[in-house]
Design a protein around this motif. Structure first.
Motif, PDB file in Angstrom:
ATOM      1  N   ILE A 103     -53.249  12.726 -17.456  1.00 35.35           N
ATOM      2  CA  ILE A 103     -54.581  12.305 -16.990  1.00 35.35           C
ATOM      3  C   ILE A 103     -55.309  13.426 -16.259  1.00 35.35           C
ATOM      4  O   ILE A 103     -56.532  13.374 -16.113  1.00 35.35           O
ATOM      5  N   GLY A 104     -54.582  14.448 -15.805  1.00 25.49           N
ATOM      6  CA  GLY A 104     -55.206  15.586 -15.134  1.00 25.49           C
ATOM      7  C   GLY A 104     -55.303  15.407 -13.631  1.00 25.49           C
ATOM      8  O   GLY A 104     -55.490  14.299 -13.129  1.00 25.49           O
ATOM      9  N   TYR A 105     -55.211  16.532 -12.932  1.00 26.51           N
ATOM     10  CA  TYR A 105     -55.301  16.523 -11.474  1.00 26.51           C
ATOM     11  C   TYR A 105     -56.766  16.576 -11.039  1.00 26.51           C
ATOM     12  O   TYR A 105     -57.614  17.059 -11.786  1.00 26.51           O
ATOM     13  N   PRO A 106     -57.066  16.049  -9.823  1.00 25.70           N
ATOM     14  CA  PRO A 106     -56.165  15.460  -8.823  1.00 25.70           C
ATOM     15  C   PRO A 106     -55.758  14.043  -9.200  1.00 25.70           C
ATOM     16  O   PRO A 106     -56.476  13.350  -9.933  1.00 25.70           O
ATOM     17  N   VAL A 107     -54.583  13.633  -8.669  1.00 28.06           N
ATOM     18  CA  VAL A 107     -54.103  12.272  -8.879  1.00 28.06           C
ATOM     19  C   VAL A 107     -53.777  11.664  -7.526  1.00 28.06           C
ATOM     20  O   VAL A 107     -53.646  12.361  -6.519  1.00 28.06           O
ATOM     21  N   ILE A 108     -53.619  10.358  -7.519  1.00 26.11           N
ATOM     22  CA  ILE A 108     -53.243   9.660  -6.291  1.00 26.11           C
ATOM     23  C   ILE A 108     -52.000   8.814  -6.555  1.00 26.11           C
ATOM     24  O   ILE A 108     -51.882   8.177  -7.609  1.00 26.11           O
ATOM     25  N   LEU A 109     -51.056   8.863  -5.630  1.00 29.21           N
ATOM     26  CA  LEU A 109     -49.841   8.054  -5.695  1.00 29.21           C
ATOM     27  C   LEU A 109     -50.049   6.801  -4.854  1.00 29.21           C
ATOM     28  O   LEU A 109     -50.477   6.889  -3.702  1.00 29.21           O
ATOM     29  N   LYS A 110     -49.717   5.640  -5.423  1.00 24.54           N
ATOM     30  CA  LYS A 110     -49.907   4.375  -4.722  1.00 24.54           C
ATOM     31  C   LYS A 110     -48.610   3.573  -4.737  1.00 24.54           C
ATOM     32  O   LYS A 110     -48.074   3.293  -5.816  1.00 24.54           O
ATOM     33  N   ALA A 164     -46.091  -1.922  -4.024  1.00 22.88           N
ATOM     34  CA  ALA A 164     -46.061  -3.104  -3.165  1.00 22.88           C
ATOM     35  C   ALA A 164     -46.924  -2.940  -1.928  1.00 22.88           C
ATOM     36  O   ALA A 164     -46.915  -3.791  -1.045  1.00 22.88           O
ATOM     37  N   GLY A 165     -47.675  -1.843  -1.830  1.00 19.89           N
ATOM     38  CA  GLY A 165     -48.440  -1.550  -0.619  1.00 19.89           C
ATOM     39  C   GLY A 165     -49.788  -2.226  -0.589  1.00 19.89           C
ATOM     40  O   GLY A 165     -50.185  -2.942  -1.502  1.00 19.89           O
ATOM     41  N   GLY A 166     -50.506  -1.949   0.475  1.00 25.01           N
ATOM     42  CA  GLY A 166     -51.844  -2.482   0.659  1.00 25.01           C
ATOM     43  C   GLY A 166     -52.524  -1.774   1.812  1.00 25.01           C
ATOM     44  O   GLY A 166     -51.885  -1.133   2.645  1.00 25.01           O
ATOM     45  N   GLY A 167     -53.869  -1.878   1.852  1.00 21.66           N
ATOM     46  CA  GLY A 167     -54.608  -1.300   2.962  1.00 21.66           C
ATOM     47  C   GLY A 167     -54.573   0.216   3.011  1.00 21.66           C
ATOM     48  O   GLY A 167     -54.848   0.816   4.048  1.00 21.66           O
ATOM     49  N   GLY A 168     -54.225   0.853   1.896  1.00 18.92           N
ATOM     50  CA  GLY A 168     -54.209   2.307   1.875  1.00 18.92           C
ATOM     51  C   GLY A 168     -52.942   2.933   2.421  1.00 18.92           C
ATOM     52  O   GLY A 168     -52.806   4.159   2.412  1.00 18.92           O
ATOM     53  N   LYS A 169     -51.992   2.122   2.877  1.00 13.65           N
ATOM     54  CA  LYS A 169     -50.787   2.672   3.492  1.00 13.65           C
ATOM     55  C   LYS A 169     -49.909   3.343   2.442  1.00 13.65           C
ATOM     56  O   LYS A 169     -49.628   2.778   1.403  1.00 13.65           O
ATOM     57  N   GLY A 170     -49.478   4.563   2.744  1.00 14.54           N
ATOM     58  CA  GLY A 170     -48.542   5.273   1.886  1.00 14.54           C
ATOM     59  C   GLY A 170     -49.166   5.999   0.712  1.00 14.54           C
ATOM     60  O   GLY A 170     -48.452   6.652  -0.054  1.00 14.54           O
ATOM     61  N   MET A 171     -50.475   5.902   0.532  1.00 10.46           N
ATOM     62  CA  MET A 171     -51.110   6.590  -0.596  1.00 10.46           C
ATOM     63  C   MET A 171     -51.190   8.089  -0.321  1.00 10.46           C
ATOM     64  O   MET A 171     -51.428   8.508   0.806  1.00 10.46           O
ATOM     65  N   GLN A 172     -50.993   8.900  -1.373  1.00  6.21           N
ATOM     66  CA  GLN A 172     -51.046  10.349  -1.236  1.00  6.21           C
ATOM     67  C   GLN A 172     -51.820  10.951  -2.385  1.00  6.21           C
ATOM     68  O   GLN A 172     -51.654  10.551  -3.543  1.00  6.21           O
TER      69      GLN A 172
END
Length: 668
Positions: free
Chosen positions: A151-158, A161-169
């Motif tokens: 898909i090409g950079y930049p990418v986001i890791l989610k 089971a998370g929510g509210g933006g917690k743990g996304m990079q």
């Protein structure tokens, strides 16, 4: 219709649900932890039930205690509010298994939408646009790398089971991927018990727009228009509005249709919110496309802006659909009028990286010309155990400029004494030129917060002028219109206090350690002229019981007298002042008292008596609201005393450690 409802929540949302119950004649049962035994959300309840100790895990997150409370008090339904167990599929299933009505979608819907991979697949199958990325969640770095390369950079890791933006990079380039995946998996396991990740294309400056939907058990699904939620701090919304600003009509229609199509595909029942990101920030970048983000299977915090433009009560709709009734209105009967905006008021300190600031609100002054959903009215506790949001202010006008102006005035005039809040930050944000122009995206708030160095020293003379006005006895008219020293009043005062440069007297004070002196120059037509630090201020003052309020220049202020001085809120910014003790502080005694910044529990004491510390060293760690807050040495020196122990519960401003500052070497 529901006859007796258990409200499985606390604070402002519990009070909001109770308000609809009272209007509809529904009895309601309120639950509370030990920390909330005198909370305002208990008022008017048919019955109050203690469900456990103060920590949320022992009370508001105990499904068994909540269901038992509902059964023991004869309830036929449970409303989860938002947060806590509102999107917990197991709780929804347990409520139904107990023979009670869960006010929300069924457990299977909550479970499906709670898994990001499943939700994304179902929406794609329904023809709802989704971001390019992985269809299945994984912990495999190799699989994630393959998707990222495709898909090409930049990418986001989610976290799935998370929510509210917690743990996304966000990953900008391939060489950063492996360590980021390792960290994201570790954080996801620790926070959600599931380390699997999705990888998606990252949009650099997106907008966050959501659609309110409702479904019933008769197959009807409608939308109640959209909300703009792009003003977020670290992925947490703080300002919301309806309708979305500067949204092309064709995009709006496509968004609304996509949300309804997605809801129909999963037979959605009750209130739900379909969240999207829009690849357009109003700056000429982005392709204008929108993509599915997630479904919130509950009532949203920001639901009041939808109620304002539609004139509908969303809690009533929830109760009616939960009882098996058809939706009150068909799609063509739902209309929107005007523009609504809302801010969330938090007990947090913007000057300390928005650190939670729990404690007791001694007095609150809420606006009276717009809607306020608050956890308390005049005074109340903000316990360390829960989310620090204490209120929402909601403005509604014929168009966005009118709603924004009304909201800004409300934020500036609101005061919560005894607590540090984000009101001042919100007032500054609402004045931002991009906010007023509607050129917003999800990064604006964080960029503004990073650049906006709160210049407290500019406010300190302003606060000193207001404090001086509070010390002047009411009713003194003065010689002509210039002085209060007249009639019988002069006999009680020492004439030597009078000064030709300060005919109404002087007030010495200290603000944030800075000594200031305010000279009261004159009073005319209810306004005082006060000089502080070479500036002149025009101050008006009225009082209502223990509170003072008025204007200082173009700013609005509220003040509360305290034993050693006063506390002020100036355009939302909180300042405390000591009166008449210039030059008298701990530094004069050669010590620095290190205090706790908030109520909480001491979890670490890395120093001992006799240790030498440097300025900025950690001398204690206080945990509050699930956050560990380092307490730093204000100066280099030796630890003289330790006045607390690990596991002690401490109050705000309680002395934890005493340091004797090191003395500068004398030159020969």
């Amino acid at each position: 219709m529901v006859k007796r409802l258990l409200i499985a929540n606390r604070g402002e949302i519990a009070r909001r649900i109770a308000r609809t119950c009272r209007r509809l004649g529904i009895e309601y049962v309120a639950v509370h932890s030990e920390a909330d035994d005198a909370a305002a959300h208990l008022d008017g309840a048919f019955e109050q039930v203690l469900i456990g100790p103060s920590p949320a895990a022992d009370s508001y997150l105990r499904a068994d205690a909540l269901i038992d409370a509902a059964l023991r008090t004869g309830c036929d339904a449970v409303h989860p509010g938002y947060g806590f167990l509102s999107e917990n599929a197991e709780f929804a299933a347990a409520v139904a298994a107990a023979g009670l009505v869960f006010v929300g979608p069924d457990a299977s819907t909550i479970a499906a939408m709670g898994d990001k991979a499943t939700a994304k697949r179902l929406m794609a199958e329904a023809g709802v646009p989704v971001l390019p990325g992985s269809a299945e969640a994984t912990e495999s770095t190799d699989d994630i790398r393959a998707h990222a390369d495709r898909i090409g950079y930049p990418v986001i890791l989610k976290p799935v089971a998370g929510g509210g933006g917690k743990g996304m990079q966000v990953i900008e380039q391939g060489r950063d991927l492996a360590p980021a995946v390792e960290a994201a998996v570790r954080l996801a396991r620790a926070n959600f018990g599931d380390g699997r990740l999705l990888v998606e294309r990252y949009l650099r400056r997106p907008r966050h727009i959501e659609v309110q939907v409702f479904g019933d058990t008769h197959g009807n699904v409608v939308h109640l228009f959209e909300r703009e939620c792009s003003l977020q701090r670290r992925h947490q919304k703080i300002v919301e509005e309806a309708p979305a600003v500067n949204l092309p009509p064709a995009v709006r229609e496509a968004l609304l249709a996509a949300a309804v199509r997605g809801a129909q595909a999963i037979d959605y029942v009750n209130a739900g919110t379909f969240e999207f990101i829009l690849d357009s920030a109003g700056d000429g970048q982005g392709d204008g496309g929108f993509y599915f983000l997630e479904v919130n299977t509950r009532l949203q915090v920001e639901h009041p802006v939808t109620e304002a433009i539609t004139g509908l009560d969303l809690v009533e709709w929830q109760l009616r659909t939960a009882a098996g009734e058809q939706l009150p209105l068909a799609q063509g009967e739902i209309t929107a009028s005007g523009h609504a905006m809302e801010v969330r008021v938090y007990a947090e300190d913007p000057d300390a990286d928005f650190r939670p600031a729990p404690g007791r609100a001694l007095a609150a002054r809420w606006p009276t010309d717009l809607r306020v959903d608050a956890a308390f009215d005049g005074a109340g506790e903000v316990p360390v155990f829960y989310d620090p949001m204490i209120a929402k202010l909601i403005a509604h006008g014929p168009a966005r400029p009118a709603a924004l102006a009304q909201l800004l005035h409300a934020v500036r005039s609101t005061a919560v004494l005894g607590l540090t809040t984000n009101l001042g930050f919100l007032a500054d944000l609402l004045r931002h030129t991009r906010v007023s122009a509607g050129l917003i995206d999800t990064h604006l708030v964080d960029e503004f917060a990073a650049r906006a160095v709160e210049n407290r020293r500019d406010l300190e003379p302003v606060a000193a002028a207001c404090a001086a006005a509070m010390t002047l006895p009411a009713g003194h008219a003065g010689h002509g219109a210039e002085s209060p020293w007249s009639g019988s009043a002069i006999g009680a005062l020492d004439r030597q206090l009078l000064d030709r440069h300060a005919p109404l007297g002087r007030v010495a004070c200290r603000v944030a350690g800075r000594p200031l002196e305010a000279a009261l120059l004159s009073r005319r037509e209810g306004a005082l002229t006060v000089a502080v630090a070479g500036e002149r201020f025009t101050v008006t003052r009225t009082s209502n019981r223990e509170l003072f309020h008025g204007t200082v220049g173009e700013a609005l202020w509220t003040g509360l007298r305290r034993a050693d001085g006063c506390e002020l809120v100036v355009d939302g910014h909180r300042l405390t002042l000591t009166i008449g003790i210039a030059g008298e502080d701990d530094a004069a005694d050669g010590i620095d008292a290190v205090t706790s910044p908030m109520p909480g529990t001491v979890v670490q004491l890395p120093v001992a008596v006799g240790d030498v510390v440097q300025q900025g060293d950690t001398v204690a760690v206080v945990e509050a609201m699930k956050m560990e807050n380092r307490v730093l040495a204000p100066a280099s020196g030796m630890v003289e005393e330790i006045r607390c122990a690990v596991a002690d519960i401490v109050s705000a401003d309680q002395v934890l450690v005493v340091i004797t500052p090191e003395q500068p070497e004398e030159s020969a």
